[in-house]
Design an enzyme around this catalytic site. Structure first.
Site, short mmCIF file in Angstrom:
data_model
loop_
_atom_site.label_atom_id
_atom_site.label_comp_id
_atom_site.label_asym_id
_atom_site.label_seq_id
_atom_site.Cartn_x
_atom_site.Cartn_y
_atom_site.Cartn_z
N HIS A 47 73.81 47.73 32.33
CA HIS A 47 72.63 46.69 32.63
C HIS A 47 71.39 47.50 32.86
CE1 HIS A 47 75.65 43.84 33.05
NE2 HIS A 47 76.29 44.34 34.16
N ASP A 89 74.57 42.02 26.69
CA ASP A 89 73.43 42.49 26.57
C ASP A 89 72.39 41.41 26.37
OD1 ASP A 89 74.22 45.21 26.34
OD2 ASP A 89 74.78 44.62 24.01
P1 GDP Z 1 72.90 43.16 30.27
O1 GDP Z 1 73.97 43.83 29.96
O2 GDP Z 1 73.06 41.50 29.97
O3 GDP Z 1 72.17 43.13 31.55
O4 GDP Z 1 71.55 43.20 29.20
P2 GDP Z 1 70.90 44.64 28.95
O5 GDP Z 1 70.40 45.42 29.95
O6 GDP Z 1 71.73 45.56 28.12
O7 GDP Z 1 69.79 44.19 27.81
C1 GDP Z 1 68.56 43.38 28.12
C2 GDP Z 1 67.47 44.24 28.00
O8 GDP Z 1 66.48 43.27 27.72
C3 GDP Z 1 67.13 45.24 28.79
O9 GDP Z 1 66.29 46.27 28.49
C4 GDP Z 1 66.19 44.19 29.79
O10 GDP Z 1 65.15 44.99 30.37
C5 GDP Z 1 65.36 43.48 28.87
N1 GDP Z 1 64.96 42.20 29.07
C6 GDP Z 1 65.70 41.34 29.90
N2 GDP Z 1 65.26 40.02 30.13
C7 GDP Z 1 63.89 40.05 29.20
C8 GDP Z 1 63.08 39.28 28.75
O11 GDP Z 1 63.08 38.21 29.09
N3 GDP Z 1 61.81 39.88 27.89
C9 GDP Z 1 62.24 41.09 27.48
N4 GDP Z 1 60.96 41.60 26.65
N5 GDP Z 1 62.97 41.88 28.00
C10 GDP Z 1 64.02 41.45 28.63
#
Ligand code: GDP
Length: 424
Positions: free
Chosen positions: A40, A12
C-alpha cells in the site's frame, strides 16, 4: 462501529490512502488477510511510504495497529517495516499481533521461488513472498501459529515432522538444499523473542473494543477479483480478499461489520497473469501507466509495471456486490484529466453474446470488451474539494459509473494525499 476497507478489482485501487484517511477518526486498524506480497502506498505529512504488513493507519499516534489471525505474518519483514518508518520520524506505532496468527517461514519463501522457477512460462506471476506455500501449510495443518512459539516440546517435534515432508520435495522435485530442523528451531526462537512483547488475544480485545464504542477499521489487501473463491481462479491470491473474511481474519462477529467501504479506481490496472478483459496495450497503455497513481503504475512490492486498462463496469459491479459495498470510494480520477475521450467497458462479448454478468474463468478468458466512449474533461481536477466544482464531464463520468455499478459513490479521490477527497 466496524468498517471494512476493501478492493473492488485486482488490487492497487488506493486502499492505503483511503485507510490512512479514515484512520484519522479510528481507534484500531486491523489487517485480516494476506501478507507482505502486496503493498500500500501512503503519502502523508511524514512522507511517502510503501507498507506491506503494517496496517495503513500506523502513522497516527492515536491508533492501535493489529495483525489479525488471518494474516500471513512474516516476522522479520514486520520488524524491518516498523524500523524503517520509525527511522523516518514516524512515532513508534502501537502494535498488537494475534496469538492465532501463523508465521511465514523462510522455507515458504523458498518454495514459492522454486515453484515459480519450475513452472517457468506457466508460472502464476507470484511475488515470491511465500504466500501460497504458507496458506497451503496452514490448511494442511502444518503451519506454525504464534501461540505455539511458547510450547518448546511441540516445536521440537514439529520442526522434525515438517522438515521430513519438505525435504522430500526439496531433494526430489526441486533439487535444492535441504532444511535442517535444528536451524529451523533456532529461527523460531528468534521469532519468539521478537514478537513476544506484541502478542494479544485479538478477538477478545476487539470484542471489548466494540462494546466500548471504539472505531475499528479492517484493512483488506488486493481486491475481489483476487479472491480464491470469487475471483479469477487460479490467478488469485491464497486468502480471501472479501470484507466478509474480515470477520474471520480478525475474529469478529460477522454482523459487527456495519460499513463496507469499497475502493474502486477510475481506470483498471492489474499485476500478475490472468484474464483482464478491458486491458489496453502499446502507447495508449504506456501513457496511462506513466501518468497513473502517484508517480506511475508500478508494483509497490516488486516494481513491476502494472497491466493497464479502461474502467470495467462488469468486473466492478461484481466486485462491489461480492464485497457488500455500502460506500464506494472512487479513486485516482485526477489521472484521467489528459484524455479527450474515455472508453469504459460496459459489457463482455462471449461467444457472440453480450453479458453484463461477470463469468467464471473459462468464459472470462474468451470475453471481449464492449466499450462505450465518454467525453473527457481535459482539466486538472486536483485540489477541488466540492463535487459541484468538478467539470461537468467529470461528474457525468462518475454518475455513469455509479449507475453502471449500482452502488453509491460517496467519496471521490482526486490526488494521493489525505486531503485529496471529495465527499458526496
Ligand atoms: P492499494 O494497494 O490499494 O493501497 O493501492 P496502491 O498503493 O498500490 O496504489 C495506489 C497508488 O495511487 C498509490 O501510489 C497512491 O499514492 C496513489 N493514489 C491513491 N489515490 C489517488 C488519487 O486519487 N489520485 C492519484 N493521482 N493517486 C492516488
Amino acid at each position: 462501529m466496524v468498517k471494512a476497507v476493501v478492493g473492488v478489482n485486482w488490487g492497487d485501487e488506493g486502499k492505503g490512502k483511503i485507510t490512512d484517511m479514515l484512520a484519522k477518526e479510528a481507534d484500531i486498524i486491523v489487517r485480516f488477510q494476506g501478507g507482505a506480497n502486496a503493498g500500500h502506498t501512503i503519502v502523508n505529512d511524514c512522507g511517502k511510504f510503501a507498507l506491506h504488513t503494517l496496517p495503513s493507519g500506523c502513522f497516527y499516534g492515536h491508533t492501535t495497529s493489529i495483525i489479525g489471525n488471518g494474516v500471513a505474518l512474516n516476522i522479520p519483514i514486520l520488524f524491518q517495516e516498523i524500523q524503517s518508518i520509525v527511522e523516518r520520524g514516524v512515532p513508534m506505532p502501537k502494535i498488537l499481533v494475534s496469538d492465532r496468527a501463523q508465521m511465514v517461514m523462510p522455507y515458504h519463501v523458498l518454495f514459492d521461488q522454486y515453484e515459480e522457477e519450475r513452472l517457468g512460462g506457466k508460472s502464476f506471476g507470484s511475488t515470491k513472498s511465500g504466500i501460497a506455500p504458507f496458506y497451503s501449510d496452514k490448511y494442511a495443518k502444518i503451519g506454525f501459529q504464534v501461540s505455539e512459539l511458547f510450547d518448546e516440546e511441540l516445536l521440537k517435534e514439529k520442526v522434525v515432522r515438517v522438515c521430513e515432508t519438505k525435504n522430500v520435495l526439496l531433494e526430489h522435485l526441486y533439487h535444492k538444499p535441504l532444511l535442517d530442523p535444528a536451524e529451523l528451531l533456532e529461527t523460531l526462537h528468534q521469532y519468539r523473542e521478537m514478537v513476544e512483547p506484541y502478542i494479544c488475544d485479538v478477538s477478545s480485545y476487539l470484542w471489548n473494543a466494540i462494546r466500548e464504542g471504539k472505531e475499528i477499521l479492517l484493512e483488506g489487501q488486493l481486491g475481489t477479483l483476487k479472491d480464491p473463491d470469487h475471483g479469477i481462479y487460479p490467478m488469485v491470491t491464497s486468502s480471501s480478499t472479501l470484507a466478509a473474511y474480515g470477520a474471520i481474519g480478525a475474529g469478529l462477529p460477522p454482523y459487527a461489520i456495519e460499513k463496507v467501504v469499497v475502493v474502486c479506481k477510475a481506470y483498471s490496472s492489474a499485476v500478475g497473469a490472468g484474464a483482464f478483459v478491458s486491458e489496453i496495450f502499446g502507447d495508449e497503455a504506456d501513457e496511462l501507466r506513466r501518468r497513473g497513481g502517484d508517480g506511475g503504475e508500478y508494483g509497490a512490492t516488486t516494481g513491476r509495471p502494472r497491466r493497464m486498462g479502461w474502467f470495467d463496469c462488469v468486473a466492478s459491479r461484481y466486485g462491489c456486490r461480492l464485497q457488500g459495498a455500502t460506500d464506494v470510494a472512487f479513486t485516482v480520477l485526477d489521472v484521467l484529466g489528459y484524455l479527450d475521450e474515455i472508453p469504459v467497458c460496459v459489457g463482455y462479448e462471449i461467444d457472440g453474446e453480450v453479458t453484463t454478468d461477470f463469468p467464471v474463468t473459462s468464459k472470462l478468458n474468451r470475453a471481449k470488451p464492449v466499450l462505450k466512449t465518454l467525453p473527457g474533461w481535459k482539466t486538472d481536477i486536483h485540489g477541488i474539494r466540492n463535487y459541484e466544482e468538478l467539470p461537468e464531464n467529470c461528474r457525468k463520468y462518475i454518475e455513469f459509473v455509479e449507475e453502471q455499478i449500482g452502488f453509491p459513490i460517496t467519496m471521490v479521490s482526486n490526488g494521493p494525499g489525505r486531503e485529496d477527497i471529495i465527499y458526496r
